[in-house]
Design a protein around this motif. Structure first.
Motif, mmCIF file in Angstrom:
data_model
loop_
_atom_site.group_PDB
_atom_site.id
_atom_site.type_symbol
_atom_site.label_atom_id
_atom_site.label_comp_id
_atom_site.label_asym_id
_atom_site.label_seq_id
_atom_site.Cartn_x
_atom_site.Cartn_y
_atom_site.Cartn_z
ATOM 1 N N ASP A 166 64.821 -51.360 -12.168
ATOM 2 C CA ASP A 166 65.092 -51.818 -10.811
ATOM 3 C C ASP A 166 64.425 -53.176 -10.609
ATOM 4 N N MET A 167 65.237 -54.237 -10.486
ATOM 5 C CA MET A 167 64.688 -55.578 -10.379
ATOM 6 C C MET A 167 63.844 -55.760 -9.125
ATOM 7 N N ASN A 168 64.158 -55.045 -8.065
ATOM 8 C CA ASN A 168 63.385 -55.130 -6.829
ATOM 9 C C ASN A 168 61.965 -54.619 -7.047
ATOM 10 N N VAL A 169 61.871 -53.498 -7.805
ATOM 11 C CA VAL A 169 60.559 -52.927 -8.103
ATOM 12 C C VAL A 169 59.786 -53.834 -9.040
ATOM 13 N N VAL A 170 60.471 -54.327 -10.059
ATOM 14 C CA VAL A 170 59.825 -55.177 -11.064
ATOM 15 C C VAL A 170 59.283 -56.449 -10.437
ATOM 16 N N SER A 171 60.025 -57.021 -9.495
ATOM 17 C CA SER A 171 59.604 -58.282 -8.886
ATOM 18 C C SER A 171 58.402 -58.113 -7.957
ATOM 19 N N LYS A 172 58.170 -56.887 -7.481
ATOM 20 C CA LYS A 172 57.092 -56.675 -6.512
ATOM 21 C C LYS A 172 55.863 -55.999 -7.122
ATOM 22 N N ASP A 173 56.060 -55.230 -8.181
ATOM 23 C CA ASP A 173 54.954 -54.466 -8.762
ATOM 24 C C ASP A 173 54.588 -55.048 -10.125
ATOM 25 N N LYS A 174 53.358 -55.583 -10.227
ATOM 26 C CA LYS A 174 52.939 -56.201 -11.489
ATOM 27 C C LYS A 174 52.675 -55.187 -12.603
ATOM 28 N N PHE A 175 52.656 -53.893 -12.251
ATOM 29 C CA PHE A 175 52.491 -52.868 -13.281
ATOM 30 C C PHE A 175 53.832 -52.342 -13.776
ATOM 31 N N ALA A 176 54.895 -52.820 -13.175
ATOM 32 C CA ALA A 176 56.226 -52.405 -13.606
ATOM 33 C C ALA A 176 56.669 -53.258 -14.800
ATOM 34 N N ILE A 177 57.047 -52.601 -15.869
ATOM 35 C CA ILE A 177 57.545 -53.289 -17.066
ATOM 36 C C ILE A 177 59.069 -53.283 -17.015
ATOM 37 N N ASN A 178 59.649 -54.469 -17.066
ATOM 38 C CA ASN A 178 61.106 -54.592 -16.994
ATOM 39 C C ASN A 178 61.735 -53.952 -18.235
ATOM 40 N N GLU A 179 62.344 -52.801 -18.040
ATOM 41 C CA GLU A 179 62.910 -52.045 -19.153
ATOM 42 C C GLU A 179 64.061 -52.798 -19.817
ATOM 43 N N VAL A 180 64.888 -53.431 -18.991
ATOM 44 C CA VAL A 180 66.031 -54.182 -19.528
ATOM 45 C C VAL A 180 65.546 -55.341 -20.399
ATOM 46 N N PHE A 181 64.570 -56.092 -19.874
ATOM 47 C CA PHE A 181 64.032 -57.221 -20.635
ATOM 48 C C PHE A 181 63.329 -56.765 -21.916
ATOM 49 N N LEU A 182 62.611 -55.650 -21.834
ATOM 50 C CA LEU A 182 61.899 -55.130 -23.009
ATOM 51 C C LEU A 182 62.884 -54.788 -24.124
ATOM 52 N N ILE A 183 63.959 -54.089 -23.770
ATOM 53 C CA ILE A 183 64.963 -53.713 -24.777
ATOM 54 C C ILE A 183 65.689 -54.958 -25.297
ATOM 55 N N PHE A 184 66.059 -55.847 -24.359
ATOM 56 C CA PHE A 184 66.787 -57.047 -24.739
ATOM 57 C C PHE A 184 65.938 -57.944 -25.647
ATOM 58 N N ASN A 185 64.671 -58.177 -25.275
ATOM 59 C CA ASN A 185 63.791 -59.014 -26.089
ATOM 60 C C ASN A 185 63.528 -58.406 -27.458
ATOM 61 N N SER A 186 63.387 -57.083 -27.490
ATOM 62 C CA SER A 186 63.178 -56.398 -28.772
ATOM 63 C C SER A 186 64.382 -56.572 -29.674
ATOM 64 N N GLN A 187 65.576 -56.419 -29.089
ATOM 65 C CA GLN A 187 66.804 -56.576 -29.878
ATOM 66 C C GLN A 187 66.949 -58.011 -30.379
ATOM 67 N N ILE A 188 66.663 -58.973 -29.521
ATOM 68 C CA ILE A 188 66.769 -60.386 -29.922
ATOM 69 C C ILE A 188 65.802 -60.697 -31.055
ATOM 70 N N PHE A 189 64.560 -60.196 -30.958
ATOM 71 C CA PHE A 189 63.575 -60.459 -32.007
ATOM 72 C C PHE A 189 64.016 -59.847 -33.331
ATOM 73 N N ILE A 190 64.443 -58.578 -33.294
ATOM 74 C CA ILE A 190 64.865 -57.905 -34.526
ATOM 75 C C ILE A 190 66.097 -58.588 -35.113
ATOM 76 N N PHE A 191 67.061 -58.918 -34.248
ATOM 77 C CA PHE A 191 68.266 -59.598 -34.714
ATOM 78 C C PHE A 191 67.918 -60.958 -35.333
ATOM 79 N N THR A 192 67.004 -61.693 -34.701
ATOM 80 C CA THR A 192 66.593 -63.005 -35.227
ATOM 81 C C THR A 192 65.964 -62.873 -36.608
#
Length: 430
Positions: A166-192
Motif C-alpha cells: 500500500d503506497m499510502n502506508v509506505v509513504s507515511k510509515d518509515k517502518f513499512a518496507i515497500n513490498e513491490v519495490f523489494l521484489i522489483f529491485n531483487s529481480q532487477i539485481f538478479i537479472f542484471t
C-alpha cells in the motif's frame, strides 16, 4: 596465466572503459562530498572525502597507466578497490545512522534502507561486465549480493518493520518496507547479474573465435600470397577439408650452394640471420608469381604453384618465379660484395605433376601439405643441379606447359635417384 594477444587487447580496452565509469562515479561523489556533506559527524565527512579522492586518483591512474604488461595487477585492483569503497560507504552510513539515533529522537529509516540498498550494487555489477571477464562478473555478483543481504538484514529482522504494498502506508510509515519495490529491485539485481555473466561469456567466446580467425589469416599471410589469400576468403574456400582428389601442381625447390661450409664459419645467430634474409628474398618472387610457400627446410625453400587452387598456367608461374629469384639473387650478390661478405649462390629445381593437396594428419595435428611423387622428383631435380654445374633445372613436363619458348640444354633419360623411370631434364641459363 598466458592469454591470447587479441583477448588481452580487448580486456585492456574493457579495463580502461570500466576505469572511465568508475572514475566518473568517484569524481561526482567527491564533488558531492565537498559541496553537500551528508554526514552529521565532521570526521565521517572527512573520511568520505578522502576515500572518494583516493578512488578518483587511483582509478584515473588505472586508465592512464594500465598496459598489457601490468594488466593483471590493475584489473584485479580495479575490481577489488570498488569493493572496499562500497564497504567504507556502507559503514559510514551505518555509523551516521547510529549517531543520529543516539543523539536525536530519530528512529532511523529502515524501510528506506531496504528500498535503496540495491541501486549502487546493481550499477557496479554492470560496470564489472566491462572488464570482459566472466569471473569478475561472478565475483562481483556474489560480493554485492552478500553486501545487500548484510545491509537489509537488520531492517528485515527489526520487529517494527513490515512489508506493505500500500503506497499510502509506505509513504507515511518509515517502518513499512515497500513490498513491490523489494521484489522489483531483487529481480532487477538478479537479472542484471545473470545477463552480465551470460553477455560477457558470449563476448569472450566471440573474442576467442575472432582471435582464431586472425591467427588463421596470419598463417595464410605466411604461406599464401595476398591475392590467393583474398581469393580464399572471398570464395569462402575451406582449406581445412581433407583432400579427396589430386590436382596438377608445379613444385619448386631451392637450396644455397655450399651452405654447410658457409655455416661452419659463422656463429649460430649469424646463420639464422643469413637464412632469414635468404628466405625473405625468396618469398617475394613466390608471392609475386602467385605461389605458395610450402615450407623452409634448413637452407632450402619449397614453393608450390597451383595450390590451394590453380591460377591458370601454374607451370609458367613457377618458371617466372625462378627467373625473378635469379634477379633477386644477383642484386643480393652485389650487396654482399659491396659489404665484403661471402657471395651466395643457389640452385633451383622445378617439376610439374599430380599431387594430393590439402590438410593431412590427425585431428590433433593437422597440416596443409602437398604430397606426391612430384614433390620428391622436384627435390631430386634441385639436387641434380650440383652434378651438372647449373643453377636451374626443370623437368620436361614443366617445359611443355610454358607459354614462352626458351632455349635449353636437354639432359635426356636422366636417372632420378629413387625413381625407376628416367626422365628428360632441361638445363636453363638465366
Amino acid at each position: 596465466m598466458d592469454i591470447d594477444e587479441h583477448l588481452l587487447n580487448q580486456r585492456l580496452a574493457g579495463l580502461k572503459l570500466a576505469g572511465i565509469f568508475l572514475g566518473v562515479i568517484a569524481t561526482l561523489s567527491l564533488i558531492r562530498c565537498i559541496l553537500v556533506p551528508v554526514y552529521q559527524m565532521q570526521l565521517l565527512n572527512q573520511i568520505d572525502t578522502l576515500t572518494n579522492l583516493f578512488m578518483a586518483i587511483y582509478i584515473g591512474s588505472i586508465y592512464f597507466f594500465s598496459t598489457k604488461r601490468n594488466y593483471e595487477i590493475f584489473a584485479w585492483s580495479a575490481i577489488i578497490i570498488p569493493f572496499i569503497f562500497f564497504l567504507i560507504q556502507s559503514n559510514l552510513g551505518d555509523i551516521n545512522e547510529r549517531y543520529l539515533i543516539r543523539t536525536t529522537d530519530s528512529e532511523g529509516f529502515p524501510g528506506m534502507t531496504v528500498t535503496f540498498a540495491f541501486l549502487l550494487p546493481t550499477f557496479l555489477v554492470l560496470i564489472s561486465a566491462m572488464f570482459l571477464r566472466p569471473s569478475f562478473v561472478l565475483i562481483s555478483s556474489v560480493f554485492y549480493l552478500g553486501a545487500i543481504i548484510h545491509q537489509v538484514y537488520p531492517s528485515i529482522i527489526d520487529p517494527r518493520t513490515f512489508l506493505s504494498s500500500d503506497m499510502n502506508v509506505v509513504s507515511k510509515d518509515k517502518f513499512a518496507i515497500n513490498e513491490v519495490f523489494l521484489i522489483f529491485n531483487s529481480q532487477i539485481f538478479i537479472f542484471t547479474c545473470i545477463a552480465c555473466f551470460c553477455l560477457v561469456l558470449l563476448l569472450s567466446k566471440l573474442t576467442k573465435d575472432v582471435s582464431k580467425i586472425e591467427k588463421a589469416n596470419f598463417q595464410l599471410g605466411r604461406y599464401f600470397s595476398p591475392e590467393i589469400r583474398n581469393e580464399i576468403e572471398n570464395l569462402d574456400l575451406d582449406i581445412s577439408v581433407k583432400p579427396k582428389t589430386t590436382q596438377m601442381v608445379a613444385i619448386l625447390f631451392t637450396d644455397i650452394v655450399g651452405f654447410t661450409k658457409i655455416a661452419e664459419k659463422l656463429e649460430p645467430a649469424e646463420v639464422l640471420e643469413l637464412l632469414s634474409e635468404y628466405q625473405t628474398k625468396m618469398i617475394e618472387p613466390i608471392f609475386k608469381n602467385l605461389g605458395t610457400v610450402d615450407k623452409f627446410i634448413g637452407d632450402a625453400v619449397m614453393a608450390t604453384f597451383g595450390t590451394p587452387m590453380s591460377r591458370g598456367n601454374d607451370a609458367q608461374n613457377a618458371f617466372s618465379c625462378a627467373r625473378d629469384m635469379q634477379i633477386a639473387m644477383r642484386a643480393w650478390e652485389k650487396e654482399r660484395l659491396e659489404q665484403g661478405k661471402t657471395i651466395l649462390k643457389h640452385r633451383i629445381g622445378i617439376h610439374y605433376g599430380r599431387c594430393v593437396v590439402g590438410n593431412v594428419g590427425s585431428n590433433d595435428r593437422m597440416e596443409f601439405a602437398v604430397i606426391g611423387d612430384t614433390v620428391n622428383v622436384a627435390s631430386r631435380i634441385c639436387d641434380a643441379c650440383k652434378d651438372h654445374k647449373t643453377e636451374i633445372l626443370i623437368s620436361d613436363s614443366l617445359k611443355s606447359q610454358l607459354n614462352e619458348k626458351i632455349e635449353t640444354e636437354v639432359l635426356e633419360n636422366y636417372k632420378i635417384r629413387g625413381r625407376q623411370e628416367p626422365m628428360d631434364l632441361h638445363k636453363i641459363h638465366l
